[in-house]
Motif scaffolding. Structure first.
Motif, PDB file in Angstrom:
ATOM      1  N   MET A   1       0.849  -1.176   0.000  1.00 39.45           N
ATOM      2  CA  MET A   1       0.000   0.000   0.000  1.00 39.45           C
ATOM      3  C   MET A   1       0.894   1.238   0.000  1.00 39.45           C
ATOM      4  SD  MET A   1      -3.008   0.903   2.643  1.00 39.45           S
ATOM      5  CE  MET A   1      -3.081   2.549   3.259  1.00 39.45           C
ATOM      6  N   GLY A   2       1.167   1.764  -1.154  1.00 43.27           N
ATOM      7  CA  GLY A   2       1.966   2.976  -1.254  1.00 43.27           C
ATOM      8  C   GLY A   2       3.353   2.795  -0.673  1.00 43.27           C
ATOM      9  N   ASN A   3       3.755   3.721   0.183  1.00 40.08           N
ATOM     10  CA  ASN A   3       5.077   3.698   0.794  1.00 40.08           C
ATOM     11  C   ASN A   3       5.103   3.018   2.156  1.00 40.08           C
ATOM     12  OD1 ASN A   3       6.301   5.084  -1.327  1.00 40.08           O
ATOM     13  ND2 ASN A   3       5.704   7.059  -0.484  1.00 40.08           N
ATOM     14  N   LEU A   4       4.010   2.440   2.576  1.00 42.98           N
ATOM     15  CA  LEU A   4       3.983   1.795   3.891  1.00 42.98           C
ATOM     16  C   LEU A   4       4.692   0.443   3.804  1.00 42.98           C
ATOM     17  CD1 LEU A   4       0.383   2.546   5.193  1.00 42.98           C
ATOM     18  CD2 LEU A   4       2.473   3.815   5.578  1.00 42.98           C
ATOM     19  N   ASP A   5       5.832   0.380   4.448  1.00 43.52           N
ATOM     20  CA  ASP A   5       6.615  -0.847   4.494  1.00 43.52           C
ATOM     21  C   ASP A   5       7.174  -0.967   5.912  1.00 43.52           C
ATOM     22  OD1 ASP A   5       8.066  -3.097   4.036  1.00 43.52           O
ATOM     23  OD2 ASP A   5       9.562  -2.132   2.744  1.00 43.52           O
ATOM     24  N   PHE A   6       6.410  -1.616   6.771  1.00 40.30           N
ATOM     25  CA  PHE A   6       6.788  -1.704   8.183  1.00 40.30           C
ATOM     26  C   PHE A   6       8.015  -2.574   8.410  1.00 40.30           C
ATOM     27  CE2 PHE A   6       2.402  -0.340   8.369  1.00 40.30           C
ATOM     28  CZ  PHE A   6       2.469   0.670   9.314  1.00 40.30           C
ATOM     29  N   ALA A   7       8.319  -3.462   7.489  1.00 40.21           N
ATOM     30  CA  ALA A   7       9.479  -4.340   7.653  1.00 40.21           C
ATOM     31  C   ALA A   7      10.789  -3.590   7.403  1.00 40.21           C
ATOM     32  CB  ALA A   7       9.366  -5.534   6.704  1.00 40.21           C
ATOM     33  N   ASN A   8      10.844  -2.760   6.377  1.00 38.85           N
ATOM     34  CA  ASN A   8      12.087  -2.085   6.012  1.00 38.85           C
ATOM     35  C   ASN A   8      12.201  -0.671   6.576  1.00 38.85           C
ATOM     36  OD1 ASN A   8      13.063  -4.248   4.516  1.00 38.85           O
ATOM     37  ND2 ASN A   8      11.899  -3.612   2.717  1.00 38.85           N
ATOM     38  N   ASN A   9      11.097   0.029   6.691  1.00 33.38           N
ATOM     39  CA  ASN A   9      11.144   1.421   7.145  1.00 33.38           C
ATOM     40  C   ASN A   9       9.965   1.684   8.085  1.00 33.38           C
ATOM     41  OD1 ASN A   9      11.928   4.016   7.451  1.00 33.38           O
ATOM     42  ND2 ASN A   9      11.811   4.562   5.279  1.00 33.38           N
ATOM     43  N   ALA A  10      10.029   1.082   9.243  1.00 36.97           N
ATOM     44  CA  ALA A  10       8.903   1.147  10.179  1.00 36.97           C
ATOM     45  C   ALA A  10       8.660   2.566  10.695  1.00 36.97           C
ATOM     46  CB  ALA A  10       9.123   0.205  11.349  1.00 36.97           C
ATOM     47  N   GLY A  11       9.713   3.348  10.960  1.00 34.63           N
ATOM     48  CA  GLY A  11       9.552   4.707  11.477  1.00 34.63           C
ATOM     49  C   GLY A  11       8.775   5.585  10.519  1.00 34.63           C
ATOM     50  N   PHE A  12       9.137   5.548   9.250  1.00 30.81           N
ATOM     51  CA  PHE A  12       8.429   6.328   8.241  1.00 30.81           C
ATOM     52  C   PHE A  12       6.992   5.847   8.095  1.00 30.81           C
ATOM     53  CE2 PHE A  12       7.088   6.949   3.820  1.00 30.81           C
ATOM     54  CZ  PHE A  12       7.184   8.332   3.732  1.00 30.81           C
ATOM     55  N   SER A  13       6.802   4.537   8.108  1.00 34.15           N
ATOM     56  CA  SER A  13       5.455   3.984   7.952  1.00 34.15           C
ATOM     57  C   SER A  13       4.563   4.384   9.112  1.00 34.15           C
ATOM     58  CB  SER A  13       5.518   2.464   7.843  1.00 34.15           C
ATOM     59  OG  SER A  13       6.264   2.097   6.706  1.00 34.15           O
ATOM     60  N   TRP A  14       5.063   4.300  10.337  1.00 31.49           N
ATOM     61  CA  TRP A  14       4.264   4.704  11.493  1.00 31.49           C
ATOM     62  C   TRP A  14       3.991   6.206  11.475  1.00 31.49           C
ATOM     63  CZ3 TRP A  14       1.108   1.887  13.885  1.00 31.49           C
ATOM     64  CH2 TRP A  14       1.361   0.542  14.090  1.00 31.49           C
ATOM     65  N   TYR A  15       4.963   6.982  11.005  1.00 28.69           N
ATOM     66  CA  TYR A  15       4.764   8.422  10.895  1.00 28.69           C
ATOM     67  C   TYR A  15       3.606   8.719   9.946  1.00 28.69           C
ATOM     68  CZ  TYR A  15       5.878  13.358  10.170  1.00 28.69           C
ATOM     69  OH  TYR A  15       5.819  14.718  10.097  1.00 28.69           O
ATOM     70  N   CYS A  16       3.557   8.034   8.821  1.00 26.92           N
ATOM     71  CA  CYS A  16       2.460   8.219   7.863  1.00 26.92           C
ATOM     72  C   CYS A  16       1.123   7.827   8.478  1.00 26.92           C
ATOM     73  CB  CYS A  16       2.708   7.397   6.600  1.00 26.92           C
ATOM     74  SG  CYS A  16       4.089   7.968   5.615  1.00 26.92           S
ATOM     75  N   VAL A  17       1.102   6.695   9.176  1.00 31.53           N
ATOM     76  CA  VAL A  17      -0.139   6.233   9.806  1.00 31.53           C
ATOM     77  C   VAL A  17      -0.609   7.229  10.871  1.00 31.53           C
ATOM     78  CG1 VAL A  17      -1.110   4.437  11.296  1.00 31.53           C
ATOM     79  CG2 VAL A  17       0.246   3.803   9.294  1.00 31.53           C
ATOM     80  N   LEU A  18       0.333   7.720  11.690  1.00 28.80           N
ATOM     81  CA  LEU A  18      -0.035   8.686  12.725  1.00 28.80           C
ATOM     82  C   LEU A  18      -0.523   9.997  12.129  1.00 28.80           C
ATOM     83  CD1 LEU A  18       2.736   8.055  15.389  1.00 28.80           C
ATOM     84  CD2 LEU A  18       0.313   7.473  15.533  1.00 28.80           C
ATOM     85  N   LEU A  19       0.058  10.422  11.024  1.00 32.39           N
ATOM     86  CA  LEU A  19      -0.437  11.612  10.331  1.00 32.39           C
ATOM     87  C   LEU A  19      -1.881  11.411   9.876  1.00 32.39           C
ATOM     88  CD1 LEU A  19       2.537  12.724   8.067  1.00 32.39           C
ATOM     89  CD2 LEU A  19       1.314  14.169   9.663  1.00 32.39           C
ATOM     90  N   LEU A  20      -2.145  10.276   9.273  1.00 32.24           N
ATOM     91  CA  LEU A  20      -3.492  10.000   8.766  1.00 32.24           C
ATOM     92  C   LEU A  20      -4.511   9.890   9.899  1.00 32.24           C
ATOM     93  CD1 LEU A  20      -2.554   7.408   6.008  1.00 32.24           C
ATOM     94  CD2 LEU A  20      -3.390   9.729   5.640  1.00 32.24           C
ATOM     95  N   VAL A  21      -4.172   9.131  10.932  1.00 33.41           N
ATOM     96  CA  VAL A  21      -5.106   8.919  12.044  1.00 33.41           C
ATOM     97  C   VAL A  21      -5.319  10.219  12.827  1.00 33.41           C
ATOM     98  CG1 VAL A  21      -5.407   7.716  14.250  1.00 33.41           C
ATOM     99  CG2 VAL A  21      -4.643   6.466  12.239  1.00 33.41           C
TER     100      VAL A  21
END
Length: 124
Positions: A1-21
């Motif tokens: 799903m887009g740039n969400l890659d919790f395995a390789n770049n979890a910090g960026f992925s969580w940042y995106c999720v927190l922005l959205l939520v």
């Protein structure tokens, strides 16, 4: 799903999720009662900005530099907390108003009863 890659770049992925939520929470809770017009506008504006930036980072970002701000993590919590407190204080105010109205009705009923009792005792 887009740039969400919790395995390789979890910090960026969580940042995106927190922005959205966080943005979505601010948009949903923004128009609740008990806020001033400027408070509602601030909630909605910042919620839309956070949500759109989260969408961009998730689906449109192709690499390079991106801005990570701790305000993005703190501000939604502060605004949501303020919204909930404001909503709770509105409920307390409504309860106090209802309590005062019931007390006034009780006082009127007691005065009417006392007047009726006085009339009966003077009539006899």
């Amino acid at each position: 799903m887009g740039n969400l890659d919790f395995a390789n770049n979890a910090g960026f992925s969580w940042y995106c999720v927190l922005l959205l939520v966080g943005g979505l929470a601010m948009i949903v809770l923004g128009p609740l009662r008990g806020h001033s017009r400027s408070g509602v506008t601030l909630n909605l504006f910042l919620g839309i900005v956070f949500f759109c930036y989260g969408l961009y980072l998730t689906f449109g970002f192709r690499g390079g530099h991106y801005l990570v701000s701790y305000w993005v993590l703190i501000l939604p919590v502060v605004l949501v907390t303020r919204t909930i407190r404001s909503s709770n204080s509105e409920k307390v105010r409504q309860r106090e108003t209802a309590k005062q109205a019931r007390y006034a009705e009780l006082q009127e009923a007691q005065e009417a009863h006392a007047a009726a009792t006085a009339r009966r005792s003077s009539a006899t």
